[in-house]
Every structure is written in structure tokens, then in C-alpha cells.
Design an enzyme around this catalytic site. Structure first.
Site: not given
Ligand SMILES: Cc1cc2nc3c(=O)[nH]c(=O)nc-3n(C[C@H](O)[C@H](O)[C@H](O)COP(=O)(O)OP(=O)(O)OC[C@H]3O[C@@H](n4cnc5c(N)ncnc54)[C@H](O)[C@@H]3O)c2cc1C
Length: 307
Positions: A131, A134-135
Site C-alpha cells: 500500500c 499507507c507507507d
Molecule cells: C501492509 C499494509 C499496510 C497498511 N497500512 C495502512 C495504513 O497505514 N493506513 C490505512 O488507512 N490503511 C492501511 N492499510 C490498508 C488497510 O489495512 C485496509 O484498507 C483495511 O484493513 C481494510 O479493512 P477491512 O476490514 O475491509 O478488511 P481486512 O482488514 O482485510 O479484514 C478482513 C477480515 O475478514 C476476515 N475474513 C476473510 N475471509 C473470511 C471468512 N471466510 N470467514 C470469516 N472471516 C473472514 C479476515 O480474517 C479479516 O479479519 C494497509 C494494508 C496493508 C496490507
């Protein structure tokens, strides 16, 4: 029978849990294999409002969980392996247990595709990222490498030139999937150096706990060399976690949920939140915002039904 089950414990799921819990709906959150979601694998988060000094990703998402628990949300280990959304109550299978619910929030995220090198996983959040938004900021004046050949790789490389002293773009072929306009823009950027027909074989330095360089190989000449790198960005796409809903929830060709407006999916009573529907913004704050939207829709939906 649950009022609302939330699939996923990232920012989207946990925020939906805070809101639905405060509305007295006693949400059940299925944590999934990656409890805490993508923020749990990163380190410093500097762009989530409310934390002027920044906050560690795992701490941020754990705080959201605690906040939801304070209002009565329950969290369950395991992943959803099967779902029957053909009639209400909806039925979902978490590992070996079937659960029934009146409404569902899908907040299962979109996992970044990684190159697949053993050291890569060990250095995520320590110089390896998926990302740039983000970084990128952490690599001011540093050497940056981007892997990929599509539009998002071009976009990330261009964006990262704001920070890096140089940006090397590594692609395993000499032709690109990226659109001409994006490719031309990257090629016109004097800070971007293209390394085509090249693959990354290894990333250093796990012992130091930071990225210091990579081993590269030209696939045509087989020439192998090491190159100093401080920030390693992988931009080869994301995989939305929607496989268990295939054929029931409408998605686009890549598997991202197709929103029917607000947080609604094509199935009445099933809502989406976060990166699982968002191929554009993919930020913690937008995922949290989407979790809030889905929760409010659930509240209104259940209220209209007299629950
Ligand atoms: C390395 C890295 C650094 C980042 N840094 C930043 C930052 O500094 N600032 C920022 O704003 N964003 C950052 N992001 C982006 C941010 O993390 C994501 O946009 C955010 O986490 C998305 O949230 P979400 O809840 O939609 O999905 P996710 O965080 O991907 O969570 C998905 C969840 O669904 C669960 N899941 C998946 N499949 C299933 C299933 N079949 N059954 C039950 N549960 C399931 C997973 O276990 C997880 O808990 C970063 C991302 C990465 C990879």
C-alpha cells in the site's frame, strides 16, 4: 438466532460491531483466519484520524475490538466456510458449526497478492508493503522498489516518486498489462527506472528486521545481482474474500461485491463493508466508514421489520 452476524474482524467488521452493539443488537463477529485484518500485519499507522503521533496497526484494530466488546459484541474464532443466503434466516457455517442470523454484514476484506518469497512475509510492515498510500511517507529520500506490471503498479510507482530518491519498477516480462496512458506516464517520470524481464528471488534482511536489499534475476540472460532497497512495494493485485458467497452475492469479474447502493448487496438483508467491495480507496478509515454505513443499514432494516 442472531440479529446480525459480521464476517471479518478488520476495521470494517470491528466498526460495524461498535455501531450494532451500541444499537443493542448484540452482534456476533466471525474473526476469520486473520484476526484483526490487514492492519494486524502492519506496523505504524499515521493516517487514521485521532492519533496525532500515529498508532501501531495491531493496537488500533484491537482498540476497536475492545470498544465493540464494551457494548456487548461477541467475537468468535474461525472462518466462514459455507453460506446459504437463499432464504431468511440466513445460515452460515463457521468451521463445523451452523449459525442462523436475520442479517449479515460481509466485511471479509481483499487480501493483497504477494510475490511469494519466504522472507517477504517476515518483512511485511518492516519495509515490505502492498500500500503506497499507507507507507510511501516512510521512505522519504530512500530507495524504493515496486513489483508489478499493471495500472496499479504504475500508479503506485508514480505516487512513490514523491518520496523516494529513486523508484525501481520490476516486471517479469517486457510487455505490460497497464494501460498505455499509465505506462507512458510512468515512463516519462525521470525518477522511475524500469527493470523488465526481471524477477525478485529474495529479500534481505530478516535478521535486522528491515528491508535492506533484494536479489534480482534477469529471466532472459539469467544474470543475478543484489540491489540496495529500503522500501519494497508489491502491486500485483488483491483477492477479494468472497469465494464462499459465489453464485449468491453479485460480484464483478474479480470477485469484488457489486454494491446495490449504500451498503446493500443484491440479497435483501445482506450488507457489505470495507475492502471486499472497494477496489479504489482501500484505507482503514474508508473501511471503518463503510462498517458504520453497513451497521446503520442493519439497524434500520431490522427496525422496519419490527425487531
Ligand atoms: C501492509 C499494509 C499496510 C497498511 N497500512 C495502512 C495504513 O497505514 N493506513 C490505512 O488507512 N490503511 C492501511 N492499510 C490498508 C488497510 O489495512 C485496509 O484498507 C483495511 O484493513 C481494510 O479493512 P477491512 O476490514 O475491509 O478488511 P481486512 O482488514 O482485510 O479484514 C478482513 C477480515 O475478514 C476476515 N475474513 C476473510 N475471509 C473470511 C471468512 N471466510 N470467514 C470469516 N472471516 C473472514 C479476515 O480474517 C479479516 O479479519 C494497509 C494494508 C496493508 C496490507
Amino acid at each position: 438466532m442472531h440479529n446480525v452476524v459480521i464476517i471479518g474482524s478488520g476495521c470494517a467488521g470491528n466498526t460495524a460491531a461498535v455501531y450494532t452493539a451500541r444499537a443493542g443488537l448484540k452482534p456476533l463477529v466471525i474473526k476469520g483466519r486473520e484476526a484483526g485484518g490487514q492492519l494486524s500485519i502492519t506496523s505504524e499507522v499515521e493516517n487514521f484520524p485521532g492519533f496525532p503521533e500515529g498508532i501501531l496497526g495491531p493496537e488500533l484494530v484491537e482498540n476497536m475490538k475492545k470498544q465493540a466488546e464494551r457494548f456487548g459484541a461477541e467475537f468468535m474464532h474461525g472462518a466462514v466456510l459455507e453460506a446459504d443466503l437463499s432464504k431468511r434466516p440466513f445460515r452460515i457455517r463457521v468451521e463445523d458449526e451452523w449459525i442462523e442470523t436475520l442479517t449479515l454484514i460481509i466485511a471479509s476484506g481483499a487480501s493483497a497478492r504477494w510475490v511469494g518469497l519466504p522472507n517477504e512475509q517476515k518483512l511485511i510492515g518492516k519495509g515490505v508493503s502492498s500500500c503506497a498510500t499507507c507507507d510511501g511517507f516512510f521512505y522519504r529520500g530512500k530507495k524504493i522498489m515496486v513489483v508489478g506490471g499493471g495500472d496499479s503498479a504504475m500508479e503506485e510507482a508514480n505516487f512513490l516518486t514523491r518520496f523516494g530518491s529513486e523508484v525501481a519498477l520490476v516486471h517479469r516480462r517486457d510487455t505490460f498489462r497497464a494501460s498505455k496512458i499509465m505506462l507512458d506516464r510512468a515512463k516519462a517520470n525521470p525518477k522511475i527506472k524500469f527493470l523488465t524481464d526481471t524477477v525478485v528471488e529474495d529479500i534481505f534482511d530478516v535478521e535486522k528486521g528491515e528491508v535492506t536489499g533484494v536479489k534480482l534475476r534477469n529471466v532472459v540472460t539469467n544474470h543475478v545481482w543484489d540491489q540496495d532497497v529500503d522500501g519494497f512495494f508489491v502491486a500485483i493485485g488483491h483477492i477479494p474474500n468472497t469465494a464462499v458467497f459465489r453464485g449468491q452475492i453479485l460480484t464483478d469479474e474479480d470477485g469484488y461485491i457489486l454494491s446495490q447502493g449504500g451498503a446493500r448487496t443484491n440479497v435483501t438483508g445482506v450488507f457489505h463493508a470495507g475492502d471486499v467491495q472497494d477496489r479504489t480507496y482501500r484505507q482503514a478509515i474508508t473501511a471503518s466508514g463503510a462498517g458504520c454505513m453497513a451497521a446503520i443499514e442493519v439497524e434500520r432494516f431490522l427496525e422496519a421489520e419490527g425487531h
